[in-house]
Design an enzyme around this catalytic site. Structure first.
Site, PDB file in Angstrom:
ATOM      1  N   LYS A 240       0.852  -1.197   0.000  1.00  0.00           N
ATOM      2  CA  LYS A 240       0.000   0.000   0.000  1.00  0.00           C
ATOM      3  C   LYS A 240       0.885   1.243   0.000  1.00  0.00           C
ATOM      4  O   LYS A 240       1.685   1.442   0.911  1.00  0.00           O
ATOM      5  CB  LYS A 240      -0.902  -0.013   1.246  1.00  0.00           C
ATOM      6  CG  LYS A 240      -1.709   1.283   1.448  1.00  0.00           C
ATOM      7  CD  LYS A 240      -2.660   1.212   2.649  1.00  0.00           C
ATOM      8  CE  LYS A 240      -3.327   2.559   2.929  1.00  0.00           C
ATOM      9  NZ  LYS A 240      -4.209   2.531   4.121  1.00  0.00           N
ATOM     10  N   ASP A 245      -2.527  10.111   3.807  1.00  0.00           N
ATOM     11  CA  ASP A 245      -3.942   9.738   3.954  1.00  0.00           C
ATOM     12  C   ASP A 245      -4.676  10.772   4.794  1.00  0.00           C
ATOM     13  O   ASP A 245      -4.662  10.730   6.019  1.00  0.00           O
ATOM     14  CB  ASP A 245      -4.052   8.348   4.597  1.00  0.00           C
ATOM     15  CG  ASP A 245      -5.500   7.859   4.668  1.00  0.00           C
ATOM     16  OD1 ASP A 245      -6.373   8.527   4.084  1.00  0.00           O
ATOM     17  OD2 ASP A 245      -5.736   6.812   5.301  1.00  0.00           O
ATOM     18  N   LYS A 252     -10.311  12.773   7.991  1.00  0.00           N
ATOM     19  CA  LYS A 252      -9.894  12.359   9.335  1.00  0.00           C
ATOM     20  C   LYS A 252      -9.883  13.564  10.279  1.00  0.00           C
ATOM     21  O   LYS A 252      -9.801  14.713   9.830  1.00  0.00           O
ATOM     22  CB  LYS A 252      -8.454  11.803   9.278  1.00  0.00           C
ATOM     23  CG  LYS A 252      -8.323  10.439   8.648  1.00  0.00           C
ATOM     24  CD  LYS A 252      -6.870   9.976   8.693  1.00  0.00           C
ATOM     25  CE  LYS A 252      -6.683   8.639   8.003  1.00  0.00           C
ATOM     26  NZ  LYS A 252      -7.324   7.521   8.692  1.00  0.00           N
ATOM     27  N   ASP A 263       1.514   6.129   5.657  1.00  0.00           N
ATOM     28  CA  ASP A 263       0.567   5.226   5.003  1.00  0.00           C
ATOM     29  C   ASP A 263       1.111   4.586   3.723  1.00  0.00           C
ATOM     30  O   ASP A 263       0.391   3.852   3.039  1.00  0.00           O
ATOM     31  CB  ASP A 263      -0.749   5.966   4.740  1.00  0.00           C
ATOM     32  CG  ASP A 263      -1.971   5.071   4.941  1.00  0.00           C
ATOM     33  OD1 ASP A 263      -1.842   4.028   5.609  1.00  0.00           O
ATOM     34  OD2 ASP A 263      -3.040   5.413   4.396  1.00  0.00           O
ATOM     35  N   ASP A 322     -12.102   7.142   3.372  1.00  0.00           N
ATOM     36  CA  ASP A 322     -10.930   6.862   4.221  1.00  0.00           C
ATOM     37  C   ASP A 322     -10.562   5.379   4.204  1.00  0.00           C
ATOM     38  O   ASP A 322      -9.489   5.007   4.671  1.00  0.00           O
ATOM     39  CB  ASP A 322     -11.215   7.338   5.651  1.00  0.00           C
ATOM     40  CG  ASP A 322      -9.957   7.459   6.484  1.00  0.00           C
ATOM     41  OD1 ASP A 322      -8.857   7.423   5.895  1.00  0.00           O
ATOM     42  OD2 ASP A 322     -10.078   7.580   7.716  1.00  0.00           O
ATOM     43  N   GLU A 324      -9.398   3.692   1.847  1.00  0.00           N
ATOM     44  CA  GLU A 324      -8.831   3.807   0.495  1.00  0.00           C
ATOM     45  C   GLU A 324      -7.756   2.772   0.208  1.00  0.00           C
ATOM     46  O   GLU A 324      -7.497   2.460  -0.953  1.00  0.00           O
ATOM     47  CB  GLU A 324      -8.260   5.223   0.295  1.00  0.00           C
ATOM     48  CG  GLU A 324      -6.839   5.436   0.831  1.00  0.00           C
ATOM     49  CD  GLU A 324      -6.682   5.241   2.333  1.00  0.00           C
ATOM     50  OE1 GLU A 324      -7.692   5.342   3.062  1.00  0.00           O
ATOM     51  OE2 GLU A 324      -5.552   4.966   2.790  1.00  0.00           O
ATOM     52  N   ARG A 326      -7.657  -0.434   0.693  1.00  0.00           N
ATOM     53  CA  ARG A 326      -8.195  -1.633   0.032  1.00  0.00           C
ATOM     54  C   ARG A 326      -8.520  -1.354  -1.440  1.00  0.00           C
ATOM     55  O   ARG A 326      -8.515  -2.259  -2.265  1.00  0.00           O
ATOM     56  CB  ARG A 326      -9.422  -2.136   0.806  1.00  0.00           C
ATOM     57  CG  ARG A 326     -10.555  -1.163   0.871  1.00  0.00           C
ATOM     58  CD  ARG A 326     -11.559  -1.499   1.981  1.00  0.00           C
ATOM     59  NE  ARG A 326     -11.052  -1.136   3.310  1.00  0.00           N
ATOM     60  CZ  ARG A 326     -11.695  -1.362   4.446  1.00  0.00           C
ATOM     61  NH1 ARG A 326     -12.867  -1.962   4.447  1.00  0.00           N
ATOM     62  NH2 ARG A 326     -11.171  -0.999   5.599  1.00  0.00           N
TER      63      ARG A 326
HETATM   64  N1  BES Z   1      -4.425   4.402   6.840  1.00  0.00           N
HETATM   65  C1  BES Z   1      -5.578   4.089   7.598  1.00  0.00           C
HETATM   66  C2  BES Z   1      -5.342   3.013   8.650  1.00  0.00           C
HETATM   67  C3  BES Z   1      -4.388   3.364   9.760  1.00  0.00           C
HETATM   68  C4  BES Z   1      -4.871   3.822  10.960  1.00  0.00           C
HETATM   69  C5  BES Z   1      -3.040   3.158   9.614  1.00  0.00           C
HETATM   70  C6  BES Z   1      -3.973   4.120  11.986  1.00  0.00           C
HETATM   71  C7  BES Z   1      -2.142   3.444  10.629  1.00  0.00           C
HETATM   72  C8  BES Z   1      -2.631   3.927  11.828  1.00  0.00           C
HETATM   73  C9  BES Z   1      -6.692   3.571   6.677  1.00  0.00           C
HETATM   74  O1  BES Z   1      -6.692   4.065   5.384  1.00  0.00           O
HETATM   75  C10 BES Z   1      -7.988   3.994   7.303  1.00  0.00           C
HETATM   76  O2  BES Z   1      -8.197   5.157   7.432  1.00  0.00           O
HETATM   77  N2  BES Z   1      -8.799   3.018   7.662  1.00  0.00           N
HETATM   78  C11 BES Z   1     -10.052   3.258   8.276  1.00  0.00           C
HETATM   79  C12 BES Z   1     -11.057   2.309   7.680  1.00  0.00           C
HETATM   80  C13 BES Z   1     -12.463   2.599   8.072  1.00  0.00           C
HETATM   81  C14 BES Z   1     -12.939   3.876   7.436  1.00  0.00           C
HETATM   82  C15 BES Z   1     -13.328   1.420   7.633  1.00  0.00           C
HETATM   83  C16 BES Z   1      -9.900   2.987   9.779  1.00  0.00           C
HETATM   84  O3  BES Z   1      -9.187   2.057  10.135  1.00  0.00           O
HETATM   85  O4  BES Z   1     -10.464   3.742  10.555  1.00  0.00           O
HETATM   86 ZN    ZN Z   2      -4.808   4.635   4.659  1.00  0.00          ZN
HETATM   87 ZN    ZN Z   3      -7.729   5.921   5.181  1.00  0.00          ZN
END
Ligand code: BES
Ligand code: ZN
Ligand code: ZN
Length: 475
Positions: A240, A245, A252, A263, A322, A324, A326
């Site tokens: 990834k 992000d 966020k 990220d 967010d 993204e 996947r």
């Molecule tokens: N990059 C984040 C995940 C992340 C969170 C990485 C904390 C490192 C530290 C990812 O893109 C994300 O924002 N995921 C969301 C998914 C949700 C919207 C289903 C999450 O984990 O909150």
């Molecule tokens: Zn992310």
């Molecule tokens: Zn994200």
């Protein structure tokens, strides 16, 4: 830091000795002399008891000083790696010497080199005084030549991934990061292809384009190939590469955004591992694919409710921009599958839920079969990295059904988020042996201790190299 074997004629005069010490102040076998030279009153004063994490510097008759490193009740690769990591930060100048005979674990060379090279890491590119104080040379007495050379390669790769992740998002736009990757991979003898935006459009990577739409910095996709002669097995890697992000329109909070330059850790890790595999000359074919893009907010950004078409596999209704990672991985998996690898591994800082489930120090592994997960876990344990298997529980897949597209990109609920994300990815492989590594927790070290230095960890590099090594070994 340079790490090498000590010359036959060891001269301690201008060096610092690093010596292992077991709990209850038992000198490690062979360390009796150094221990005997220590003033018991000083050991008592510092309450130095040989516990893990303890380090004590004392005068020495021959060397400049001796650094005692606590190895705990019983020395292991883990306590050695960690102890030497601590010592590497205590000695801030000149040359240090450590005697492997004094470290009572067979084959400790690798752990010593890992501890020193990883624990001594500093990221100073943005400090005015660019040159920090650091140990310049570590000499090993009776180190295993081959283990030393190999571990220098894997730790340099880990530190390279750390450098890329620690770099501010401002200075790693997809285009710039792709060129940095190209230079590093080509100098390791790898072949590199960088797809620009036009190529990505021609190739119909609709999910990557959907994430990139909100940014003024165009996306890239990098394919790196290691094609040694006589390779039996073929490993496919996908990382990834979100260069920042923000969350996109599903933006966020300020606090959650703070660390989001990280990220692209998955991309950094798979590329660095590929470079190490090439440097080690492992006879395994490797094809590594990294989609690189910002997840930003702009007038052209993908909106919640929009539907994206990845290069292959199910269409996706984006209900949360967010989620993204996947999306770009769906395209990354689609590209790597064309090369028909025997095993596909993706690495991603994918979900906060994986961080919640396993904390700061353990990465999640999901395997298309328990056999594949075990292959990763075995490699991780040989590499000294912490992974834990999580289930691809099919029943939860229902929660990813969309009203208007084939899938939606969130489950709608708060729970089991690491699992639903992994299940989503599983829709973009088709019967291949595949594992997904969610490194959202341990991609960043929250404190400096042992071989860990606050900031990017590079977790995954050494596990992937071990995995490749095992695939290269004749069955
Ligand atoms: N990059 C984040 C995940 C992340 C969170 C990485 C904390 C490192 C530290 C990812 O893109 C994300 O924002 N995921 C969301 C998914 C949700 C919207 C289903 C999450 O984990 O909150
Ligand atoms: Zn992310
Ligand atoms: Zn994200």
């Amino acid at each position: 830091m340079e790490i090498r074997n000590a010359p036959e004629e060891l001269d301690l005069t201008d060096s610092t000795l690093i010596v292992g010490m077991l709990a209850e102040n038992e000198p490690a076998p062979g360390a009796e002399d150094a221990y005997a030279s220590a003033d018991p009153a000083l050991l008592e004063l510092a309450k130095f008891e040989g516990k893990t994490g303890q380090v004590l510097t004392l005068p020495h008759s021959e060397a400049k000083a001796v650094v005692f490193v606590g190895l705990g009740e019983e020395a292991s690769f883990e306590t050695i790696r960690s102890g030497i990591g601590n010592a590497a930060r205590v000695v801030k100048t000149g040359r240090a010497v450590t005697n492997l005979n004094q470290i009572p674990v067979d084959g400790a060379t690798r752990a010593v080199v890992e501890g020193a090279a990883l624990g001594g890491y500093q990221f100073r590119a943005y400090k005015t005084e660019g040159e920090g104080l650091s140990l310049e040379t570590l000499e090993l007495v009776d180190g295993d030549e081959e283990a030393l050379a190999e571990t220098v390669v894997t730790t340099e790769a880990t530190n390279l991934a750390r450098d890329w992740v620690n770099t501010p998002a401002l200075d790693k736009a997809p285009e710039a990061l792709a060129e940095t990757i190209r230079a590093a991979a080509e100098s390791a003898g790898l072949s590199v292809e960088v797809w620009d935006e036009d190529r990505i459009i021609d190739e119909k990577l609709g999910a990557l384009l959907g994430v990139a739409a909100g940014s003024d910095r165009p996306p890239r996709l990098v394919v790196v190939e290691h094609r040694p002669e006589g390779a039996g097995a073929h490993l496919g890697l996908v990382g990834k590469g979100i260069t920042f992000d923000s969350g996109g329109l599903s933006i966020k909070t300020a606090q959650h955004m703070e660390e989001m330059k990280d990220d692209m850790s998955g991309a950094a890790v798979v590329i660095a591992a590929t470079i190490a595999i090439a440097r080690l000359g492992l006879p395994v074919r490797v094809t590594t694919v990294v989609p690189l893009t910002d997840n930003a907010v702009g007038g052209k950004a993908t909106r919640p409710g929009d539907v994206l078409r990845p290069v292959s596999g199910p269409t996706i209704e984006v209900l949360n921009t967010d989620a993204e990672g996947r999306l770009i991985l769906a395209d990354g998996l689609g590209v790597v599958r064309r090369y028909e690898p025997d095993l596909i591994i993706d690495v991603a800082t994918l979900t906060g839920a994986a961080h919640v489930a396993l904390g700061d120090k353990i990465a999640a592994v999901f395997g298309s079969s328990s056999d594949v997960a075990a292959q990763v876990l075995d490699a991780a344990s040989r590499a000294g990295e912490h992974f834990w298997e999580m289930p691809l529980f099919e029943d939860y897949k229902k929660s990813m059904e969309s009203d208007i597209a084939d899938l939606k990109n969130i489950s709608g609920g708060r729970y089991g988020g690491a699992i639903t994300a992994a299940l989503f990815l599983s829709s973009y492989v088709d019967g291949e042996r595949w594992a997904h590594l969610d490194i959202a927790g341990p991609a960043r070290s929250r404190e400096t201790a042992g071989e860990h230095v606050k900031g990017a960890s590079g977790v995954g590099v050494r596990t992937l190299v071990e995995l490749a090594r095992a695939m290269a070994a004749p069955a």
